[in-house]
Design a protein around this motif. Structure first.
Motif, PDB file in Angstrom:
ATOM      1  N   ASP A  58       0.358   9.978   6.104  1.00 61.00           N
ATOM      2  CA  ASP A  58       1.307  11.097   6.071  1.00 61.00           C
ATOM      3  C   ASP A  58       1.141  11.815   7.415  1.00 61.00           C
ATOM      4  O   ASP A  58       0.046  12.298   7.725  1.00 61.00           O
ATOM      5  CB  ASP A  58       0.940  12.025   4.901  1.00 61.00           C
ATOM      6  CG  ASP A  58       1.807  13.275   4.859  1.00 61.00           C
ATOM      7  OD1 ASP A  58       2.502  13.565   5.845  1.00 61.00           O
ATOM      8  OD2 ASP A  58       1.776  13.976   3.825  1.00 61.00           O
ATOM      9  N   ARG A  91      -2.690   0.568   7.449  1.00 62.82           N
ATOM     10  CA  ARG A  91      -2.917   1.970   7.068  1.00 62.82           C
ATOM     11  C   ARG A  91      -1.587   2.675   6.865  1.00 62.82           C
ATOM     12  O   ARG A  91      -0.620   2.439   7.597  1.00 62.82           O
ATOM     13  CB  ARG A  91      -3.710   2.700   8.159  1.00 62.82           C
ATOM     14  CG  ARG A  91      -5.180   2.292   8.183  1.00 62.82           C
ATOM     15  CD  ARG A  91      -5.965   3.133   9.154  1.00 62.82           C
ATOM     16  NE  ARG A  91      -6.004   4.539   8.774  1.00 62.82           N
ATOM     17  CZ  ARG A  91      -6.097   5.535   9.655  1.00 62.82           C
ATOM     18  NH1 ARG A  91      -6.144   5.289  10.937  1.00 62.82           N
ATOM     19  NH2 ARG A  91      -6.139   6.780   9.237  1.00 62.82           N
ATOM     20  N   GLU A 105       2.400   7.219  -6.400  1.00 60.23           N
ATOM     21  CA  GLU A 105       1.353   8.217  -6.683  1.00 60.23           C
ATOM     22  C   GLU A 105       1.836   9.640  -6.356  1.00 60.23           C
ATOM     23  O   GLU A 105       1.525  10.595  -7.048  1.00 60.23           O
ATOM     24  CB  GLU A 105       0.159   7.840  -5.809  1.00 60.23           C
ATOM     25  CG  GLU A 105      -1.136   8.557  -6.039  1.00 60.23           C
ATOM     26  CD  GLU A 105      -2.100   8.146  -4.916  1.00 60.23           C
ATOM     27  OE1 GLU A 105      -2.395   6.936  -4.799  1.00 60.23           O
ATOM     28  OE2 GLU A 105      -2.520   9.036  -4.139  1.00 60.23           O
ATOM     29  N   LYS A 106       2.636   9.767  -5.277  1.00 61.83           N
ATOM     30  CA  LYS A 106       3.133  11.091  -4.856  1.00 61.83           C
ATOM     31  C   LYS A 106       4.411  11.483  -5.600  1.00 61.83           C
ATOM     32  O   LYS A 106       5.010  12.516  -5.311  1.00 61.83           O
ATOM     33  CB  LYS A 106       3.448  11.093  -3.344  1.00 61.83           C
ATOM     34  CG  LYS A 106       2.273  10.753  -2.470  1.00 61.83           C
ATOM     35  CD  LYS A 106       1.508  11.997  -2.070  1.00 61.83           C
ATOM     36  CE  LYS A 106       0.301  11.623  -1.225  1.00 61.83           C
ATOM     37  NZ  LYS A 106      -0.687  12.654  -1.093  1.00 61.83           N
ATOM     38  N   GLU A 138       2.467   1.962  -3.417  1.00 62.25           N
ATOM     39  CA  GLU A 138       1.537   2.611  -4.354  1.00 62.25           C
ATOM     40  C   GLU A 138       1.391   4.093  -4.032  1.00 62.25           C
ATOM     41  O   GLU A 138       1.367   4.944  -4.911  1.00 62.25           O
ATOM     42  CB  GLU A 138       0.173   1.913  -4.313  1.00 62.25           C
ATOM     43  CG  GLU A 138       0.188   0.613  -5.113  1.00 62.25           C
ATOM     44  CD  GLU A 138      -0.991  -0.293  -4.804  1.00 62.25           C
ATOM     45  OE1 GLU A 138      -2.032   0.218  -4.346  1.00 62.25           O
ATOM     46  OE2 GLU A 138      -0.848  -1.517  -5.006  1.00 62.25           O
ATOM     47  N   LYS A 139       1.323   4.385  -2.741  1.00 63.58           N
ATOM     48  CA  LYS A 139       1.181   5.786  -2.314  1.00 63.58           C
ATOM     49  C   LYS A 139       2.416   6.600  -2.698  1.00 63.58           C
ATOM     50  O   LYS A 139       2.316   7.733  -3.171  1.00 63.58           O
ATOM     51  CB  LYS A 139       0.973   5.822  -0.800  1.00 63.58           C
ATOM     52  CG  LYS A 139       0.354   7.098  -0.315  1.00 63.58           C
ATOM     53  CD  LYS A 139      -0.274   6.890   1.053  1.00 63.58           C
ATOM     54  CE  LYS A 139      -1.317   7.935   1.336  1.00 63.58           C
ATOM     55  NZ  LYS A 139      -2.238   7.587   2.364  1.00 63.58           N
ATOM     56  N   PHE A 188       5.921   9.042   6.082  1.00 65.82           N
ATOM     57  CA  PHE A 188       4.752   8.168   6.057  1.00 65.82           C
ATOM     58  C   PHE A 188       4.902   7.116   7.152  1.00 65.82           C
ATOM     59  O   PHE A 188       5.967   6.498   7.274  1.00 65.82           O
ATOM     60  CB  PHE A 188       4.620   7.457   4.705  1.00 65.82           C
ATOM     61  CG  PHE A 188       4.282   8.388   3.570  1.00 65.82           C
ATOM     62  CD1 PHE A 188       2.974   8.829   3.390  1.00 65.82           C
ATOM     63  CD2 PHE A 188       5.265   8.827   2.695  1.00 65.82           C
ATOM     64  CE1 PHE A 188       2.651   9.693   2.342  1.00 65.82           C
ATOM     65  CE2 PHE A 188       4.956   9.686   1.648  1.00 65.82           C
ATOM     66  CZ  PHE A 188       3.646  10.123   1.475  1.00 65.82           C
ATOM     67  N   ILE A 235       0.851  -1.202   0.000  1.00 66.52           N
ATOM     68  CA  ILE A 235       0.000   0.000   0.000  1.00 66.52           C
ATOM     69  C   ILE A 235       0.886   1.252   0.000  1.00 66.52           C
ATOM     70  O   ILE A 235       0.653   2.213  -0.739  1.00 66.52           O
ATOM     71  CB  ILE A 235      -0.949  -0.002   1.229  1.00 66.52           C
ATOM     72  CG1 ILE A 235      -1.918  -1.175   1.140  1.00 66.52           C
ATOM     73  CG2 ILE A 235      -1.709   1.321   1.345  1.00 66.52           C
ATOM     74  CD1 ILE A 235      -2.691  -1.457   2.420  1.00 66.52           C
ATOM     75  N   ALA A 236       1.940   1.203   0.823  1.00 64.01           N
ATOM     76  CA  ALA A 236       2.854   2.354   0.910  1.00 64.01           C
ATOM     77  C   ALA A 236       3.536   2.599  -0.430  1.00 64.01           C
ATOM     78  O   ALA A 236       3.686   3.747  -0.862  1.00 64.01           O
ATOM     79  CB  ALA A 236       3.887   2.104   2.003  1.00 64.01           C
TER      80      ALA A 236
END
Ligand code: SF4
Length: 335
Positions: A214, A211, A116-117, A112-113, A203, A109-110
């Protein structure tokens, strides 16, 4: 919440090699419920296990005196990486307490985040409970095209990628190389420590909840509280220096340094020493204009509400002279 690897066989053979007949077992509150099987294994081998019911906040907080009191031949401290700021006795064994929960999902998940950023370079950090999965986390992030940087604190017993609540040196070492930090650990406590020493994005990836957060708002909140307390301390006339009996937290030199600084500003001060701190034990001493926390620095950051008045850490004392314009939140972690 998952279980923890308590390494019963390793503990047993270490105790046998020492011919120990009574051991004091110490663990943080979250691990305490898992100690029963270990105690039974030891009892079956003829070793009496006494569990320390006291808190065990860190590698600074080893119950060496409690062990003497109960007549234990040895201490097994579970859940921290090693001794922090004190010389360990020979009859002390640290067990990591590796978490049974996998970090795989939350790191995916991290990743992908981060992509994305637009983060291309990330510093990866974790706590002792997940350190055995550091390489796995690194390769997962690399598979997403992210460059992963690792570093190690210069303090004894620290390992690559490892941080504690008060040792984020590994993060500091990587600040110029990365756009963001990824801290894999339960909650935001450890990530917050990193957030105090950098202006870059941090993060927090929690493998227990899957979860990724940020933590910028959390950091801003801490800075606001720190500035508030410092502003309230500027006109202080009387201070209480709060010291701890925990072996890796007590420092006579630190207390002397704080006293000398306060005296040079004409601030009267008293010193009080505590085991575990709470508001009640502080209130017993009456009120003071300011509390200077010479114990665990995270008390002033995370648990400031237990102090009956403004609390500042030794690293922040200089702002009483310099003013608050150039406040550096990293000073909240300096002793
Ligand atoms: S001083 Fe505080 S943050 Fe540092 S190891 Fe001890 S309990 Fe943890």
């Amino acid at each position: 919440m998952g279980s923890y690897e308590l390494e019963e066989e390793r503990i047993l053979s270490w105790l046998k090699s020492r011919r120990a007949t009574r051991v004091l077992i110490q663990a943080p509150d979250g691990i305490k419920p898992y100690l029963r099987d270990l105690c039974e294994v030891l009892a079956a081998a003829g070793i009496e296990a006494i569990v320390s019911g006291s808190h065990a906040w860190g590698g600074c907080d080893v119950a060496v005196r409690e062990a003497v009191l109960v007549g234990a031949d040895a201490v097994v401290h579970i859940g921290h990486h090693g001794p922090v700021r004190f010389r360990p006795p020979g009859n002390l064994l640290f067990i990591e307490g590796r978490a049974g929960v996998s970090i795989h999902g939350v790191v995916e998940i991290a990743a992908e985040k981060l992509v994305e950023k637009g983060v291309e370079n990330v510093a990866l950090l974790t706590t002792i409970q997940h350190l055995h999965e550091l390489r796995h986390a690194k390769s997962l992030l690399s598979e997403h095209g992210i460059n992963v940087f690792l570093a190690r604190s210069s303090k004894p017993y620290m390992r690559e990628g490892l941080i504690t609540g008060c040792d984020v040196e590994a993060a500091k070492a990587l600040e110029s190389k990365v756009e963001a930090f990824l801290v894999v650990s339960g909650g935001v406590f450890h990530a917050l420590g990193v957030g105090l020493i950098t202006r870059k994005t941090v993060f927090a990836a929690d493998p227990y909840t899957n979860r990724v957060l940020d933590i910028e708002r959390n950091v801003r909140r801490v800075i606001a509280v720190r500035l508030n307390h410092l502003a309230d301390a500027l006109d202080a006339r009387e201070a209480l220096i709060v010291a701890s009996t925990k072996p890796g937290q007590f420092s006579a030199t630190r207390i002397r340094r704080v006293k000398a600084f306060l005296s040079s500003r004409g601030i009267k001060c008293k010193v009080a020493v505590f085991g575990d701190l709470d508001r009640g034990v502080l209130e017993n001493l009456g009120s003071f204009d300011v509390y200077v926390n010479a114990a665990c620095p995270r008390l002033a950051v995370d648990d400031y509400h237990i102090f009956p008045g403004p609390v500042i850490n030794p690293g922040e004392l200089r702002y009483l002279d310099e003013g608050l314009e150039n406040y550096d939140p990293a000073s909240a972690l300096q002793w």
